[in-house]
Design an enzyme around this catalytic site. Sequence first.
Site, PDB file in Angstrom:
ATOM      1  N   ASP A  71      26.215  39.588  40.469  1.00 51.62           N
ATOM      2  CA  ASP A  71      25.102  39.086  41.274  1.00 51.62           C
ATOM      3  C   ASP A  71      24.258  38.035  40.563  1.00 51.62           C
ATOM      4  OD1 ASP A  71      25.507  40.692  43.601  1.00 51.62           O
ATOM      5  OD2 ASP A  71      24.764  42.411  42.479  1.00 51.62           O
ATOM      6  N   HIS A 123      25.746  47.725  34.922  1.00 53.50           N
ATOM      7  CA  HIS A 123      26.618  48.181  35.997  1.00 53.50           C
ATOM      8  C   HIS A 123      26.938  49.656  35.797  1.00 53.50           C
ATOM      9  CE1 HIS A 123      29.940  48.238  38.891  1.00 53.50           C
ATOM     10  NE2 HIS A 123      29.390  47.159  39.388  1.00 53.50           N
ATOM     11  N   HIS A 159      21.914  48.000  45.766  1.00 57.22           N
ATOM     12  CA  HIS A 159      23.348  47.752  45.934  1.00 57.22           C
ATOM     13  C   HIS A 159      23.620  46.288  46.238  1.00 57.22           C
ATOM     14  CE1 HIS A 159      27.483  48.041  46.826  1.00 57.22           C
ATOM     15  NE2 HIS A 159      27.438  48.472  48.067  1.00 57.22           N
TER      16      HIS A 159
END
Length: 396
Positions: A333, A263, A224
């Site tokens: 990210d 994702h 996560h």
Amino acid sequence: MSAKKKQGGLAGIVAGKTAICTVGDGHSLRYCGYDIYELAKHASFEEVAFLLLYGELPKISDLETFKKNLFSNRILSKEMKEILKLVPKDSHPMDVMRTGVSLLGNLSPEKPDFSNQDFVALQILGASPSILLYWHAYHYQNKELDFESSESVLECSTAKFFLETLHQRQVPQIWVDAMNVSLILYAEHEFNASTFTSRTIASTLSDLHSSIVGGICALKGPLHGGANEAAMELLSGLPNVESVLPAMQKKLDNKEKIMGFGHRVYVTNDPRNIIIKEWSKKLSNYNADNKNELVKSGLLTHDVLESSKDLYDKSEVVERFMWESKKLFPNLDFYSASTYHFMGIPTDYFTPIFIMSRETGWLGHIFEQRADNKLIRPNAEYIGSGDREFVAMSSR
């Protein structure tokens, strides 16, 4: 609760309703109806924090009051400082953040009727950057930060406060702008694992501190919240642009998981990645053009600049490889890793920055959960043994 289709990990399950955030048709992202591109281009993180907590963008007077209350909570109590000194130097920064927020709940607990939830929310938001920064300065810079004596502590934005306190000197405005955008992008993302954890805890009528600590614990997991750190480790292990393709192919052949790609919600791209990638490139060019000044000012070392060389270019090659090989696109990210590295931020602090931002979303969801609360208690599909007779110990 309704189900679109039966999948593992609750994928495809509608677990509740929210007016805070939508990922739209799998290609877009909106906070309370506002497109993420517009917010990233025009808003400050503090405006977005207000929006997520209260559902509307603030007027000038509202924002000034909000910032005054938020920034005043950067000043840590004596008790908090003493505990942070005792937290070992080799602790993971995520554990430092977890401990700090939990301690806030002891030092200034929320009232059982939640009548001071606004105050507690701003206390958590304001204190979180200071918790990490104080611990870092004490253990790594041999300094005990005195937030009370600095007027700028009560005036500068969250982005500027974090960067300049971390580096203990003024930073370029482009760094502040990049950090501001990053905080906006990480602020909220619907029913992700940490947000759902916070809402579940809140649904039991637990306090804000407990709900936020639960979110931190969920975010600590590498599936996560740790993907930006993993992305930086990946890029750091690639010595140059030429090494990228053979190294990535080897990883795929070995069935290694490449963090920072794909994702659970988005289909063809992560809209946040488009924004942060632009900032990564801007910072790469800025640092290359101003490397002598950055070293002279003490903001970056030669080692950091050397490790930044070709970092953006390597990232682009990895991105192309992952799309051509696996049809996986980078999420927020991936380019956040290089963006933070270009600002001289230690890799272990990437996910704690995520906390400082995402707490706004968690708190907004907790407020929303409390406004029309029902205990979150889903059912489970039992897949164990059928009826079994108990066997005495002597016969087993």
